[in-house]
Scaffold this active site. Sequence first.
Site, PDB file in Angstrom:
ATOM      1  N   ASP A 186       0.861  -1.183   0.000  1.00 16.77           N
ATOM      2  CA  ASP A 186       0.000   0.000   0.000  1.00 16.77           C
ATOM      3  C   ASP A 186       0.898   1.234   0.000  1.00 16.77           C
ATOM      4  OD1 ASP A 186      -2.316   1.607   0.288  1.00 16.77           O
ATOM      5  OD2 ASP A 186      -1.987   1.689   2.442  1.00 16.77           O
ATOM      6  N   LYS A 187       0.321   2.395  -0.295  1.00 20.44           N
ATOM      7  CA  LYS A 187       1.121   3.623  -0.295  1.00 20.44           C
ATOM      8  C   LYS A 187       0.903   4.426   0.980  1.00 20.44           C
ATOM      9  CE  LYS A 187      -0.011   7.432  -2.393  1.00 20.44           C
ATOM     10  NZ  LYS A 187       0.220   8.440  -1.336  1.00 20.44           N
ATOM     11  N   THR A 188      -0.313   4.889   1.186  1.00 23.26           N
ATOM     12  CA  THR A 188      -0.595   5.778   2.306  1.00 23.26           C
ATOM     13  C   THR A 188      -0.468   5.029   3.633  1.00 23.26           C
ATOM     14  OG1 THR A 188      -2.120   7.025   0.928  1.00 23.26           O
ATOM     15  CG2 THR A 188      -2.279   7.350   3.307  1.00 23.26           C
ATOM     16  N   GLY A 225      -5.057   3.558  -3.754  1.00 21.16           N
ATOM     17  CA  GLY A 225      -6.294   4.174  -4.211  1.00 21.16           C
ATOM     18  C   GLY A 225      -6.122   5.617  -4.621  1.00 21.16           C
ATOM     19  N   ASP A 258      -1.275  -1.000   6.081  1.00 28.01           N
ATOM     20  CA  ASP A 258      -1.521  -0.519   7.444  1.00 28.01           C
ATOM     21  C   ASP A 258      -2.981  -0.259   7.736  1.00 28.01           C
ATOM     22  OD1 ASP A 258      -1.780   1.782   5.782  1.00 28.01           O
ATOM     23  OD2 ASP A 258      -1.456   3.053   7.535  1.00 28.01           O
ATOM     24  N   ARG A 289      -5.861   3.981  -8.080  1.00 31.71           N
ATOM     25  CA  ARG A 289      -7.318   3.970  -7.938  1.00 31.71           C
ATOM     26  C   ARG A 289      -7.850   2.545  -7.791  1.00 31.71           C
ATOM     27  NH1 ARG A 289      -8.764   9.022  -6.466  1.00 31.71           N
ATOM     28  NH2 ARG A 289      -8.401  10.614  -8.053  1.00 31.71           N
ATOM     29  N   ASN A 292      -8.368  -1.316   4.443  1.00 36.39           N
ATOM     30  CA  ASN A 292      -8.490  -1.588   3.012  1.00 36.39           C
ATOM     31  C   ASN A 292      -7.374  -2.491   2.496  1.00 36.39           C
ATOM     32  OD1 ASN A 292      -6.604   0.434   3.497  1.00 36.39           O
ATOM     33  ND2 ASN A 292      -6.856   1.324   1.477  1.00 36.39           N
TER      34      ASN A 292
END
Length: 1290
Positions: free
Chosen positions: A407-409, A833, A957, A931, A960
């Site tokens: 994931d990124k965020t 996303g 983290d 996205r 999602n």
Amino acid sequence: MGNLFNKSNKSGPGFRTVVPNHVVGDIPPKHKSHPNRDYRSNRIKTTKYSIVTFLPKNLFEQFHRFANLYFILVVALNWVPQVQAFGKEIAMIPVIFVLAVTAVKDAFEDFRRYKSDRKINHHTCRRYSSSDKRYVKSEWMEIHAGDFVHLACDEIIPADILLLHSSDPLGICHLETSNLDGETNLKQRQIVHGLKYERKKFAVEQFKYNVECELPNAEIYKFNGFIKLESGEKVSLNKDNLLLRGCTIKNTDFVEGIVLYAGHETKAMLNNRNPRYKRSKLERRINRDVIYCVILLLFLCLFCAIASGIWLSNFEDSTTVLFIPFESLEWYNPYFQGFVVFFTYIIIFQTVIPLPLYVSVEIVKLGQVYFINNDIELYYEPMDKRMECRALNITEDLGQIEYIFSDKTGTLTENQMEFKSCTIGGTDYPHTPEFEEEDDFSETGSRYSLANISRTSSVMENLKLEPGLEREISRMCLRSLNSVNLDLPEFISPNSQRIQEFFLLMAICNTVVVTHHAHEDLMDDCGSILEGHYKGRNRSQDDLDKVSKSEESPQKKSFPILNLPDTPIQRKGALPPLGQREVGTPPLSKKNGGIHVPPITISNSGDFDRFREYGISTPSEGSIAGSSYISDGSQNSRYEAESPDELALVRAACTYGCRLINRSVDKVRVWLPGEGEVEFEILEVLQFDSTRKRMSVIVKNPNNKELVMFTKGADTAVLGVLHKKFKEDKELHRLVKESEKHILNYAMQGLRTLCMAKKILSRKEYDEWKVRFNEASAAMDNREEKILQVACEIEKDLELLGATGIEDKLQEGVPETIDKLRKAGIKVWVLTGDKQETAIQVAYSSKLIGQKDQVIVINAENLVCTRDLLEHHIQQINRDTAVTTSSSAQSKKQEYTLVIDGRTLAYALNEQLEDLFLNLAQKCTSVVCCRSTPIQKGSVVKLVRDKLNKLTLAIGDGANDVSMIQVADIGIGISGQEGMQAVMASDFAISRFMFLQRLLLVHGHWCYCRLARFSSFMFYKSLISVLVMFWYQIYSAYSGSMQFDSLYTMLTHVVFCAFPPLVNGVLDKDLSSETLLRFPHIYKMGIDDTQYTRFSFFFALLDSIYQSIILYWVAHFAYESEQVGIWEFGTTQMVALILIILFTGAIDTYSWIWPQWLTMILSFVFFWLFAIVCHAIWFTFDHPANPYWVMQNTLVKPIHVITVVIITVLSLFPRFVIRIFQRTVFPDSIVKAQFWEKSQHNRRDSAHSIDTQDTGDVISSQESRTDTRTSEQDIRIRNGGSRKTTTTIA
């Protein structure tokens, strides 16, 4: 037992009725006449066993393992007199040992669960007693469905409770749900409205309604039910009325409610899942090799059985066979003899299948997990969190990962948002943080957010105000000075209204909670109401409410910093001011016919420093043009938000003077520049969801009663529902295009973007929509879908206000970590996303995309277009690769990165295109999916795992990310700002992404190499001990006789040779952690699976065949001319066997530390002393054999020592030579790195020697320090001066 036995409920299918227990009276909750008797109590039990059931249940579970069942069958065979190979009792020792060790481990784990259950069950709370007519102190396990419970601030909720009363005058309370779903931010809950009480005040005795609620289920975000009033009217219930077990009460003095679900029927317990059992790749290989062992066992037994029958058939008169007394004539039949001997050999050769292998592997993994958990390098001090291994059986898979999905965020970034830019009305207002010169800056020019922003501060201390906005806000303040003869047109700006509404939207369109004072409950633990110092005095519920409400409404204070007029000038297009100035705007002070604006008085700098030290805002913070935009209340205000994005926006608005003061269910109070305090009525809040990707709040202007809907959301979700005039009007169309340009620019900078819009509603339009919304909210079926549809109906024809750009900084060490992972041969995919432009910029910053990488962007509108693009890029890459190969063999290979958006990804995951998508992705070193939804994340991981058959790792983290974490071979959760839900679903938990490189490159490599060598060694030592007995059968007429005492045979692998490989499996290190991090390409050995291949078992088999031949035949020829008994012959072989096994393990040991030396020496000494003691007391199970004093007689003969030495040397010589040959002629990456380590040690020793001899040579610290820069091929070493030597590790 609740619904355990699927009993019917009074309310019909899918629902059940909960009756208040105080209405029933003093009937025990489990009495057959009690209406709630079928529901579970609040006592929880997560243990698997009890004292009575432990032994049978644990044995039953262990016998589900094939290996254990096989050895039990072998033990049973040995009790058959005709088949018995050796002592019945001794044959049980290995099985009993393995079962006992596993049982002790299971008992220890279950006892830990028991202690945890006991601790939770004995927690206390206040439960309403119908006999005492008051709340009493009770333990959690005494609570039942239908009980009323009183909870105070910071108290954990013991069961799922329907909220009926709150100390808040507006009937709300706040929860922290981190124990349930991992989210650390506060959630708002409200009481059930519409219930009727006497004197319109809540009292437990007055609540006599039955509650109809759905059956227990695991849906933590869904709840439906209703309360039927006496009039027949139904009051609907939803998730906002339910307090879930495990959550914590926040920002509320106290709450009261009725228990609907208790114990194992609560949503928290229904969501509890035991750690998933996963089989590692190495374990699957071991299971395959065990099958080879079974085949070998059957071959040896069948061969010996046939040979036994052939040997017996060679006698013309089988009754004259010497030394073998048969019980009956039937036994002289060669066929019958072969059949019986076959089962005898099953017992003798049983150790071909290594019984201790599985339990030993578990012990080794437990030791590895212990050292991983206690690695100080994986401890994150700011959060006081260490590495956590939640899965105990896949540690070796950490060393073979080929694909990482991240994931990124919050994973690559801090998830600590910082307001960076905004565009309002098509005008860009960039912001830059304001720092001191000595502050550390990141690559993007600002410090990490963790150091910049306090979690609860009401303003952003490092936000440098944008000059354009600063002037606009100043004009808003000056426009209120209507008593001064000012040139007003100079201060009028067409963008002023948008700016004011823009910041107003930032302040109120959110779920941020404002806290002004500490909360405390006036009821003690025993249910007594306290006031002042009069403890123990009982008071009524009315007194409690009065005291609570009096403390709930703090007095408003004015902060006379700036004297402003009572009535500001009305300006066309501006937000209409209040008719009367609210508290907080000081009165006008006139002097000499004009206005006197006193200067701002501030404290000395020491006070300011002291305030900032404790996170308290000072009066000058947020001041612009000599005026303060915040009142005194900000110094006591704390903001708590459900997301870091909301917190950043509210604090940025506060910095510009638009401060959120207070929020309730139907009111929101803000401080506006030029207006003072303004209170808006909240008519409706449409919460954010992943489908709409928007949030809206409908408020009523307090002055002109105008209804305004403020909306914020993703740019695609807001720009697509703008009013048609933004396409028809040229000026408005230009505004949209400029805003889109700014949004794209923000995304290219790696900022997260949000669009802001509004809509003026007519009263009729709102009333009609409200009816439909209420109907959707009250629906019992498909409620969420109906609410979504109605929300989309009103969220259209919006007017664009602007957009924001929020920066989420990269975590420390992310670029270096990704760079090393890529050099290690791991392909990193980012599934996010966020917008495509934002994701690409972050990918560049994190070195996921190299500066020379070619980026392939695929955005398609349909399935056909997606196929065409995939095929086109595959062909293009193939052409480029062919050209590069033909042009120059030494040219560096072009690397590619694939970027694909969510809509195209949905097409690419179609069954028709998934192979094409994988083909293209395999040709790329990195993939960025933008996205993407949580379901798509899981689908991508599953596709790669199943189609490519590669080991995958997913790291995230947030909630999602749970889907891909559970699908991947290894799931890693990061305990960060989005809570612990990803951690709870993961196999391993870390605090920072940068820890991943040490976890994989160091611990992963160690665990894989250790277990690979350990498994191969376990097969080897089982095979050699069996093959030695096999060769003896040639000279024992294949009768099943053995040259070893059966006691030694059973204890060889359980005791004598058990501990050295265990210690090596936990502690052996082929390379230091520094070397593994310096040369990440060494990790490729795990990806290529070079340490334990499909031939490893056969290599161990060949080695054991050779060593067993040497072991048996050297001893055979040595004692051929000696007068020696079978026990002395076998004892010599047993001594040599133990030495060979121990020394073979020593040859394969890389690092020697005292536990390894100690266990190896003690193992042989223990065997030696054991043999002496046993033979001294004539201790054997192989009656009528007589091993008395055999060991003592054997040791004093020179032939014994000479034979043992010759056997040991000849057996180990080939392995020793092969190891030397491998290290000198064909060194692998590990050997090369070991040579480099040795050269480094020698260089440091040499440098130290020169320094101590004081030769006059000066070695600078820079030259003597190891160059820490990593290179894929060359390592440059400074050697005492300017001369450099180069070591290459390919």
